[in-house]
Design an enzyme around this catalytic site. Structure first.
Site, PDB file in Angstrom:
ATOM      1  N   CYS A  55      -1.632 -43.076  23.336  1.00  0.00           N
ATOM      2  CA  CYS A  55      -1.200 -44.313  22.698  1.00  0.00           C
ATOM      3  C   CYS A  55      -1.549 -44.291  21.208  1.00  0.00           C
ATOM      4  O   CYS A  55      -0.958 -43.517  20.466  1.00  0.00           O
ATOM      5  CB  CYS A  55      -1.790 -45.504  23.452  1.00  0.00           C
ATOM      6  SG  CYS A  55      -0.925 -47.053  23.166  1.00  0.00           S
TER       7      CYS A  55
ATOM      8  N   HIS B  83      -0.778 -44.816  29.380  1.00  0.00           N
ATOM      9  CA  HIS B  83      -2.220 -44.703  29.601  1.00  0.00           C
ATOM     10  C   HIS B  83      -2.553 -44.164  30.979  1.00  0.00           C
ATOM     11  O   HIS B  83      -2.830 -44.936  31.908  1.00  0.00           O
ATOM     12  CB  HIS B  83      -2.865 -46.090  29.459  1.00  0.00           C
ATOM     13  CG  HIS B  83      -2.958 -46.600  28.074  1.00  0.00           C
ATOM     14  ND1 HIS B  83      -4.041 -46.362  27.253  1.00  0.00           N
ATOM     15  CD2 HIS B  83      -2.094 -47.362  27.354  1.00  0.00           C
ATOM     16  CE1 HIS B  83      -3.828 -46.945  26.079  1.00  0.00           C
ATOM     17  NE2 HIS B  83      -2.667 -47.560  26.102  1.00  0.00           N
TER      18      HIS B  83
ATOM     19  N   GLU C 136      -5.272 -42.879  31.880  1.00  0.00           N
ATOM     20  CA  GLU C 136      -6.686 -43.158  32.186  1.00  0.00           C
ATOM     21  C   GLU C 136      -6.873 -44.525  32.847  1.00  0.00           C
ATOM     22  O   GLU C 136      -7.957 -44.843  33.333  1.00  0.00           O
ATOM     23  CB  GLU C 136      -7.549 -43.044  30.919  1.00  0.00           C
ATOM     24  CG  GLU C 136      -7.514 -44.219  29.970  1.00  0.00           C
ATOM     25  CD  GLU C 136      -6.261 -44.296  29.091  1.00  0.00           C
ATOM     26  OE1 GLU C 136      -5.280 -43.593  29.383  1.00  0.00           O
ATOM     27  OE2 GLU C 136      -6.288 -45.082  28.124  1.00  0.00           O
TER      28      GLU C 136
END
Lengths: 232, 81
Positions: free
Chosen positions: A86, A202, A204
């Protein structure tokens, strides 16, 4: 393995990376403040998401000139694996480690939703655990996620297999399948040497069942892939 | 010397802000206004007094920070105020 996570004022996604690598994957992970001159001799460098410097001037513009990025460039220059997520992707484009730039979303809205990306290259440090065609669903949260490069640059990226992830949204019609308007639906790219990867979504944020990792091929693979390398 | 730098998206690059402003302009009754593009204006004072040297210095600054030359172009204007 040792993972260094670069933190700028305004970065806010470092803890999810710490949790992924440190708690789930049991690696030696540390956050490196941008003013440090030393990235800590890592095996992997992550440039996480957030709003470094408040996105002032342009997202990633001020992070790009922070001295720590010289260390990151040097690490990448020696072939070290670097992942930008990002705002991290925006920073890596600004600093020239990745081609192209991120414009404001075509829809003029901050996008906060799940999107599906297709893995197109499996010979990068962050996709080696996947098969070509794997679909990963994970959240996006960005206002400036519209990937852009001119026509010649896009041809070169396609020819060289540098488009690592592309948006695929089976749920909605094709226009909404690419709401940020990224050229050629590009969600993530790598550099020519294939050791630096950036993506807007994302992974994660969906690395455990409790936060929805089960809805697709696991996003944890992005991080597990990076542990398959020898030391950089 | 005091300079003004205009940073604009390159022609052909989608200007989302410009489109939003254009719609706003139409909404308040100025329907014949078209092709709106929004850029940035940065003013700064540089130590060089010689114009050519100052322009070179500011251009360097633009290349390194003030503009992302993948998507933006810049124009340096001297303003002696």
């Amino acid at each position: 393995m040792k993972i260094s996570i670069i933190v700028f004022p305004g970065t806010n996604c470092e803890h999810d990376i710490e949790h992924t690598y440190g708690t789930l994957l049991k690696q030696d992970v540390k956050c490196v403040w941008h003013r440090d001159s030393d990235i800590g001799n890592p095996d992997i460098v992550i440039v996480p998401g957030g709003f470094s410097y408040g996105d002032y001037l342009r997202p990633g513009a001020l992070a790009r000139i922070s001295p720590i990025m010289d260390e990151v460039k040097s690490f990448a220059g020696k072939g070290g694996p670097v992942l930008g997520i990002c705002n991290g992707f925006q920073i890596l484009c600004e600093v020239g480690l990745l081609p192209g730039a991120l414009l404001q979303n075509r829809t003029r809205r901050f996008l906060s939703r799940f999107m599906t990306i297709e893995v197109e290259q499996t010979d990068t440090p962050f996709t080696s655990n996947y098969k070509k065609g794997d679909l990963i669903t994970c959240p996006v949260a960005h206002f400036d996620g519209n990937y852009f490069a001119d026509e010649d640059a896009i041809s070169r990226l396609d020819d060289a297999g540098q488009v690592v992830f592309r948006y695929r949204d089976a749920v909605l019609a094709s226009a909404e399948g690419n709401p940020n308007g990224s050229v050629s639906k590009i969600a993530g790219v790598c550099n020519q040497q294939r050791n630096v990867v950036g993506l807007m979504p994302h992974p994660e944020r969906v690395v455990q069942d409790i936060v929805g990792s089960g809805i697709s091929v696991s996003a944890l693979g992005v991080f597990q892939s990076s542990l398959q390398q020898g030391a950089a | 010397m005091r300079v003004r730098v205009l940073v604009r998206l390159k022609p052909g690059v989608l200007d989302v802000q410009g489109k939003a402003v254009e719609h706003g302009i139409a909404h308040i009754g100025f329907g014949d206004v078209s092709d709106v593009r929004v850029g940035k204006m940065i003013e700064l004072t540089v130590p060089e007094e010689d114009e050519e040297k100052a322009r070179k210095s500011v251009a360097d600054l633009c290349e390194k920070l003030l503009a992302n030359t993948v998507i933006e172009e810049y124009e340096i204007i001297r303003c002696d105020t």
